[in-house]
Write an enzyme that holds these catalytic residues in place. Structure first.
Site, short mmCIF file in Angstrom:
data_model
loop_
_atom_site.label_atom_id
_atom_site.label_comp_id
_atom_site.label_asym_id
_atom_site.label_seq_id
_atom_site.Cartn_x
_atom_site.Cartn_y
_atom_site.Cartn_z
N ASP A 123 -17.97 80.66 -12.87
CA ASP A 123 -17.60 80.76 -14.29
C ASP A 123 -18.41 79.73 -15.10
O ASP A 123 -19.60 79.60 -14.89
CB ASP A 123 -16.07 80.60 -14.43
CG ASP A 123 -15.55 80.95 -15.80
OD1 ASP A 123 -15.24 82.14 -16.03
OD2 ASP A 123 -15.44 80.06 -16.65
N ASP A 250 -14.12 91.18 -9.40
CA ASP A 250 -14.20 90.48 -10.69
C ASP A 250 -14.86 91.38 -11.73
O ASP A 250 -16.08 91.54 -11.73
CB ASP A 250 -14.99 89.19 -10.55
CG ASP A 250 -15.07 88.42 -11.87
OD1 ASP A 250 -14.22 88.69 -12.75
OD2 ASP A 250 -15.96 87.57 -12.01
N HIS A 279 -11.72 87.03 -9.91
CA HIS A 279 -12.61 86.13 -10.63
C HIS A 279 -12.56 84.72 -10.04
O HIS A 279 -13.59 84.07 -9.88
CB HIS A 279 -12.23 86.11 -12.11
CG HIS A 279 -13.12 85.24 -12.95
ND1 HIS A 279 -14.46 85.52 -13.13
CD2 HIS A 279 -12.87 84.09 -13.64
CE1 HIS A 279 -15.00 84.59 -13.91
NE2 HIS A 279 -14.05 83.71 -14.23
#
Length: 301
Positions: A123, A250, A279
């Protein structure tokens, strides 16, 4: 800059979190001092593994990976980004910019003086961490990229990211623990979700978490596009190992591994994997991630 600091008692007795806090102070361009928290476990002479979290988590995301790395003889370093975890939190959403996040973590990296580090980034840990690799390539020995990217404003947003952007900017209360649970395949316990909520006593502490989705440079007008393009130039000459470890569940970063595999010389011939997970793949495949990092270190040292 007004800065909030989460009280220490919010972090007492968290599930599976026995690690002692360490702190570094960095100075913002406006002169404000910000305290950045990190965990540093394992032997000082072990291979340093830099574990970078993203939105809206903190170093707690790596609680099942840190002990495995230490058991393998490595040194695990997991910082909290500014605005998250035990790190300081500017109170004004406008104080959070992509450039500032990179500057803050650059100052932190220089202060802890990591050398020969192996980066695992997911991320926003990738949007910031890969910029660190580009700025300090001599400090890094290898990279594992997971559920992240280094966007330059081209291409279409995934439907998953569009939905997340809309939600994050409009929901009255940002439910951090709920989001971590929803972004993981396995069901998090109430204690685990509470640990993700711990850094945020109320909504005023969440301005960094609110701002992150809006900072992703998904259009050419976004700040950070030119800097990310420059970072890609460095990565396109990067011949140290780069391994992709995206997850199979994800919707936000689906397909994001392709440019890394195609454009980074160091990605050629590497054992790229698709991990089971959402995710927040660290919650779903911690043993696999630790094993992947251990293998990368042993192959390249």
């Amino acid at each position: 800059m007004q800065v909030l600091r989460t009280p220490d008692e919010r972090f007492e007795g968290l599930a599976d979190w026995p690690f002692a806090p360490k702190y570094v102070q960095v100075k913002d361009a406006d002169g404000t001092l910000l305290r950045i928290h990190h965990v540093d476990e394992g032997p000082r002479d072990g291979a340093p593994v830099l574990l970078m979290h993203g939105e809206p988590s903190w170093a707690y995301l790596y609680r099942h990976i840190i002990p495995r790395l230490v058991a393998a003889g490595h040194r695990a370093i997991a910082p909290d980004l500014v605005g998250f975890g035990r790190s300081d939190k500017p109170a004004d959403r406008g104080d959070y910019t992509y450039a500032r996040h990179v500057a803050w973590m650059s100052a932190w990296l220089e202060a802890v003086d990591l050398r020969g580090a192996y980066l695992f980034c997911q991320d926003w840990g990738g949007l910031i961490g890969l910029r660190l690799v580009a700025a300090y390539p001599e400090r890094f020995a290898g990279v594992v990229v997971s559920n992240t990217g280094l966007p330059v404003g081209g291409g279409a947003m995934t439907d998953g990211f569009k939905a997340w952007l809309q939600f994050s900017q409009t929901v009255p209360e940002l439910p951090i623990g709920f989001l971590l649970n929803g972004g993981s395949v396995r069901e998090l316990s109430a204690a685990e979700m509470a640990a993700y909520d711990a850094p945020f006593p109320d909504e005023s502490y969440k301005e960094g978490a609110r701002q992150f989705p809006a900072l992703v440079p998904v259009t050419s007008e976004h700040a950070g596009v030119a800097e990310n393009q420059a970072a890609w130039k460095v990565l396109e000459a990067w011949d140290k190992p780069l391994v992709t470890a995206f997850s199979d569940g994800d919707p936000i970063t689906k397909g994001g591994e392709v440019p890394f595999r195609e454009r980074v010389p160091g990605a050629r011939g590497q054992p790229h994997v698709t991990l089971h997970g959402g995710h927040f793949v660290q919650e779903d495949s911690p043993a696999e991630i630790a094993g992947l990092l251990d293998g990368l270190i042993r192959r390249s040292r």
